[in-house]
Design a protein around this motif. Structure first.
Motif, PDB file in Angstrom:
ATOM      1  N   LEU A   1      55.761 -14.785  -5.342  1.00  0.00           N
ATOM      2  CA  LEU A   1      55.185 -13.993  -6.641  1.00  0.00           C
ATOM      3  C   LEU A   1      55.747 -12.594  -6.763  1.00  0.00           C
ATOM      4  N   THR A   2      55.140 -12.465  -7.381  1.00  0.00           N
ATOM      5  CA  THR A   2      55.669 -10.411  -7.431  1.00  0.00           C
ATOM      6  C   THR A   2      55.230  -9.630  -8.062  1.00  0.00           C
ATOM      7  N   ASP A   3      54.797  -8.479  -7.831  1.00  0.00           N
ATOM      8  CA  ASP A   3      53.654  -7.594  -7.413  1.00  0.00           C
ATOM      9  C   ASP A   3      54.274  -5.872  -8.405  1.00  0.00           C
ATOM     10  N   SER A   4      53.365  -5.098  -8.970  1.00  0.00           N
ATOM     11  CA  SER A   4      53.569  -4.440  -9.671  1.00  0.00           C
ATOM     12  C   SER A   4      55.008  -3.470  -9.884  1.00  0.00           C
ATOM     13  N   ASP A   5      54.924  -3.733  -8.277  1.00  0.00           N
ATOM     14  CA  ASP A   5      56.520  -2.595  -8.044  1.00  0.00           C
ATOM     15  C   ASP A   5      57.856  -3.305  -8.471  1.00  0.00           C
ATOM     16  N   GLY A   6      57.640  -4.806  -8.272  1.00  0.00           N
ATOM     17  CA  GLY A   6      59.027  -5.860  -7.990  1.00  0.00           C
ATOM     18  C   GLY A   6      59.200  -6.010  -6.488  1.00  0.00           C
ATOM     19  N   THR A   7      58.025  -5.841  -5.596  1.00  0.00           N
ATOM     20  CA  THR A   7      57.695  -6.395  -4.634  1.00  0.00           C
ATOM     21  C   THR A   7      57.911  -8.164  -4.965  1.00  0.00           C
ATOM     22  N   ILE A   8      58.802  -8.851  -3.702  1.00  0.00           N
ATOM     23  CA  ILE A   8      58.509 -10.037  -4.076  1.00  0.00           C
ATOM     24  C   ILE A   8      57.736 -10.827  -2.900  1.00  0.00           C
ATOM     25  N   PHE A   9      56.640 -11.771  -2.777  1.00  0.00           N
ATOM     26  CA  PHE A   9      55.632 -12.058  -1.372  1.00  0.00           C
ATOM     27  C   PHE A   9      56.141 -13.980  -1.888  1.00  0.00           C
ATOM     28  N   GLN A  10      56.196 -14.171  -0.614  1.00  0.00           N
ATOM     29  CA  GLN A  10      56.355 -16.033  -0.277  1.00  0.00           C
ATOM     30  C   GLN A  10      54.160 -15.895   0.052  1.00  0.00           C
ATOM     31  N   GLU A  11      53.826 -17.015  -1.314  1.00  0.00           N
ATOM     32  CA  GLU A  11      52.036 -16.908  -0.423  1.00  0.00           C
ATOM     33  C   GLU A  11      51.911 -18.565  -0.616  1.00  0.00           C
ATOM     34  N   TYR A  12      51.217 -18.559   0.554  1.00  0.00           N
ATOM     35  CA  TYR A  12      50.674 -19.659   0.804  1.00  0.00           C
ATOM     36  C   TYR A  12      48.913 -20.153   0.630  1.00  0.00           C
ATOM     37  N   ARG A  13      49.484 -20.914   0.087  1.00  0.00           N
ATOM     38  CA  ARG A  13      47.481 -21.041  -0.111  1.00  0.00           C
ATOM     39  C   ARG A  13      47.361 -22.374   0.243  1.00  0.00           C
ATOM     40  N   ILE A  14      45.946 -22.792   0.273  1.00  0.00           N
ATOM     41  CA  ILE A  14      45.246 -23.884   1.018  1.00  0.00           C
ATOM     42  C   ILE A  14      44.450 -24.638  -0.301  1.00  0.00           C
ATOM     43  N   PHE A  15      45.414 -26.333  -1.205  1.00  0.00           N
ATOM     44  CA  PHE A  15      43.875 -26.643  -1.823  1.00  0.00           C
ATOM     45  C   PHE A  15      43.542 -28.358  -1.483  1.00  0.00           C
ATOM     46  N   ASP A  16      42.134 -28.076  -1.472  1.00  0.00           N
ATOM     47  CA  ASP A  16      41.377 -29.702  -1.005  1.00  0.00           C
ATOM     48  C   ASP A  16      41.132 -30.465  -2.019  1.00  0.00           C
ATOM     49  N   VAL A  17      41.834 -31.525  -1.285  1.00  0.00           N
ATOM     50  CA  VAL A  17      42.518 -32.967  -2.651  1.00  0.00           C
ATOM     51  C   VAL A  17      41.335 -33.379  -2.936  1.00  0.00           C
ATOM     52  N   LYS A  18      39.891 -33.185  -1.802  1.00  0.00           N
ATOM     53  CA  LYS A  18      38.845 -34.421  -2.126  1.00  0.00           C
ATOM     54  C   LYS A  18      38.073 -33.674  -3.084  1.00  0.00           C
ATOM     55  N   SER A  19      37.860 -31.924  -3.082  1.00  0.00           N
ATOM     56  CA  SER A  19      37.457 -31.654  -4.259  1.00  0.00           C
ATOM     57  C   SER A  19      38.156 -31.674  -5.652  1.00  0.00           C
ATOM     58  N   GLY A  20      39.763 -31.133  -5.370  1.00  0.00           N
ATOM     59  CA  GLY A  20      40.456 -30.302  -6.249  1.00  0.00           C
ATOM     60  C   GLY A  20      40.668 -29.031  -6.580  1.00  0.00           C
ATOM     61  N   THR A  21      40.000 -28.785  -6.038  1.00  0.00           N
ATOM     62  CA  THR A  21      39.644 -26.996  -5.422  1.00  0.00           C
ATOM     63  C   THR A  21      40.718 -26.067  -5.074  1.00  0.00           C
ATOM     64  N   MET A  22      41.791 -25.258  -5.662  1.00  0.00           N
ATOM     65  CA  MET A  22      42.424 -24.152  -4.775  1.00  0.00           C
ATOM     66  C   MET A  22      41.568 -23.053  -4.279  1.00  0.00           C
ATOM     67  N   ALA A  23      42.052 -22.558  -3.458  1.00  0.00           N
ATOM     68  CA  ALA A  23      41.457 -21.650  -2.107  1.00  0.00           C
ATOM     69  C   ALA A  23      41.243 -20.799  -3.387  1.00  0.00           C
ATOM     70  N   ASN A  24      40.454 -19.745  -3.201  1.00  0.00           N
ATOM     71  CA  ASN A  24      40.304 -18.148  -4.405  1.00  0.00           C
ATOM     72  C   ASN A  24      42.000 -17.430  -3.806  1.00  0.00           C
ATOM     73  N   HIS A  25      41.393 -16.961  -2.371  1.00  0.00           N
ATOM     74  CA  HIS A  25      42.135 -16.510  -1.586  1.00  0.00           C
ATOM     75  C   HIS A  25      43.407 -17.060  -1.162  1.00  0.00           C
ATOM     76  N   ALA A  26      44.324 -15.893  -0.768  1.00  0.00           N
ATOM     77  CA  ALA A  26      45.640 -16.796   0.205  1.00  0.00           C
ATOM     78  C   ALA A  26      45.113 -16.930   1.324  1.00  0.00           C
ATOM     79  N   LEU A  27      46.165 -17.954   2.072  1.00  0.00           N
ATOM     80  CA  LEU A  27      46.186 -18.014   3.496  1.00  0.00           C
ATOM     81  C   LEU A  27      46.841 -16.392   4.166  1.00  0.00           C
ATOM     82  N   THR A  28      47.600 -16.506   2.822  1.00  0.00           N
ATOM     83  CA  THR A  28      48.212 -15.712   3.726  1.00  0.00           C
ATOM     84  C   THR A  28      49.585 -14.846   2.892  1.00  0.00           C
ATOM     85  N   LEU A  29      49.715 -13.866   2.536  1.00  0.00           N
ATOM     86  CA  LEU A  29      51.674 -13.159   2.147  1.00  0.00           C
ATOM     87  C   LEU A  29      52.712 -12.748   3.177  1.00  0.00           C
TER      88      LEU A  29
END
Length: 425
Positions: free
Chosen positions: A222-250
């Motif tokens: 991902l990139t923010d408005s300043d052009g800084t690039i981040f590696q984001e990790y986010r969890i996805f629950d396969v049973k409910s089919g939902t992506m977490a609202n918040h990043a696990l970490t950046l």
């Protein structure tokens, strides 16, 4: 170099409104809450591989226009065609091991789940759309399990809970130049395909980094408005089919590299010359200092080019590009996480000077691809042909850690001459 756990990526994408929520909650809060979340789940996803406790499967183009399923039997230390017919030449449909290929020569990915072999055609070939075939572990009763639209392409790791497969697909609409990444699941009983989640169009970077209980861990750039690039990790629950609202970490990729292995998330902090290892199941953090290795080189290096590989719970491999790019090559070291001790790692393939490839384990030994052996032969049309034969071997875990090149060869019915010294170039 092959088999990289992570690498610095130059792709830049726009941070969409959908993903902005990843910055609205501190990473530490999410990480602290994760162990209790995982303790409430009885489902455990595991990565699909080609290894069983007794052997290792492989798919190779042994003959022109054909692929063959082969099997390394750990007990006998031998590679064989997956075929039990006496006198079989392993070149026709009557052979369980043989997979005729069309002119695209597209090899499927092969892995084992439960008591079945699965063959995933990752993209459309000249005559078939992407598909999954399933067979018994002896190669018998091979049949179609699932078929996908011709514009699907599959990449990356595949996970299973023994009832379903979970993987990432990219659907490409060539007419409008748009692609959509999807998380899908496939029922192993009847091949039913279900779409679990769609990313916004033209997000090019998501991939499955790992799994925690019933959650896939998805990574994106991902990139923010300043052009800084981040590696984001986010969890996805396969049973409910939902992506977490918040990043696990950046992680800011200019400052650090990162990857996931097992239950742990690894951050390589370039300026600190340290590796921060977070156990996502317990929340514990271990810091490993690799600066003494850098100091032994006595020449300046590009810190951001340092690559790290997790070999097991206590051992890391550190790969550092040569200080003189014109010379090529890498410095390779093994680093003990607990003691901080390190030593040069010198088990390399003669063919391309890449490190030997660890494929599996058996008792106190590791199965490795030791080398590629080049051999000259003649094609059916009479043209000269160069064949590359994989050379498999066992090495004890202790000898591997100490770079002692003491191998137990895996003899091969597939490539009978692979251990002949005269073939080594």
């Amino acid at each position: 170099m092959a088999d990289k756990m992570f690498q610095k990526v130059s792709v830049v994408i726009t941070l969409t409104a959908f993903l902005l929520t990843g910055c609205s909650q501190s990473d530490s809060q999410v990480l602290e809450a994760l162990p209790s979340l995982l303790s409430n789940s009885s489902v455990k996803l595991s990565e699909c591989t080609a290894e069983t406790e007794n052997g290792y499967y492989n798919l190779d183009m042994v003959f022109e226009g054909k692929a063959n399923i082969t099997y390394i039997d750990y007990a006998s230390k031998k590679e064989i065609f997956l075929c039990e017919q006496p006198g079989c030449l392993h070149r026709t449909d009557s052979c369980r091991s043989c997979l005729p290929l069309d002119e695209s020569l597209a090899l499927p990915a092969l892995f084992v789940v439960n008591d079945s072999l699965l063959l995933l055609q990752t993209g459309a070939s000249a005559t078939k759309p992407p598909n999954i075939e399933i067979a018994n572990k002896d190669g018998s009763e091979r049949r179609l399990l699932a078929q996908f639209p011709s514009d699907y392409v599959f990449t990356g790791k595949i996970y299973t809970d023994q009832h379903f497969l979970y993987l990432l697909a990219e659907q490409i609409d060539a007419k409008i130049g748009e692609s959509t990444k999807k998380i899908i699941c496939i029922d192993l009983t009847d091949g039913t395909v279900k779409n679990l989640y769609d990313y916004p169009p033209n997000v090019p970077t998501p991939y499955i980094a790992g799994a925690l209980n019933q959650n896939l861990v998805l990574a994106s750039l991902l990139t923010d408005s300043d052009g800084t690039i981040f590696q984001e990790y986010r969890i996805f629950d396969v049973k409910s089919g939902t992506m977490a609202n918040h990043a696990l970490t950046l992680f800011n990729i200019h400052d650090s590299g990162s990857f996931m292995q097992g239950d742990c998330l690894y951050e390589v902090a370039y300026s600190e010359q340290k590796i921060h290892i977070t156990n996502l199941r317990t929340g514990s953090i271990t810091d490993v200092d690799y600066s003494p290795i850098i100091q032994t080189l006595k020449t300046p290096i590009d810190n951001s080019a340092v690559a790290v590989f997790s070999l097991d719970e206590t051992l890391l491999r550190i790969e550092i590009p040569s200080a003189d790019p014109s010379l090529g090559g890498f410095y390779e070291y093994l680093l003990d996480i607990e003691s901080g001790e390190y030593r040069p790692f010198t088990l390399l393939k003669k063919y391309n000077q890449d490190v030997v490839t660890v494929l599996g384990s058996y008792e106190d030994y590791l199965l490795i691809r030791k080398d590629w052996i080049m051999s000259r032969k003649t094609a059916q049309e009479g043209m000269p042909l160069i064949e590359f034969m994989p050379q498999y071997a066992f090495i004890s875990a202790e000898n591997f850690k100490n770079s002692k090149a003491q191998y137990t060869p895996i003899e091969s019915d597939v490539y009978p001459s692979v251990w002949n010294e005269c073939n080594v170039k």
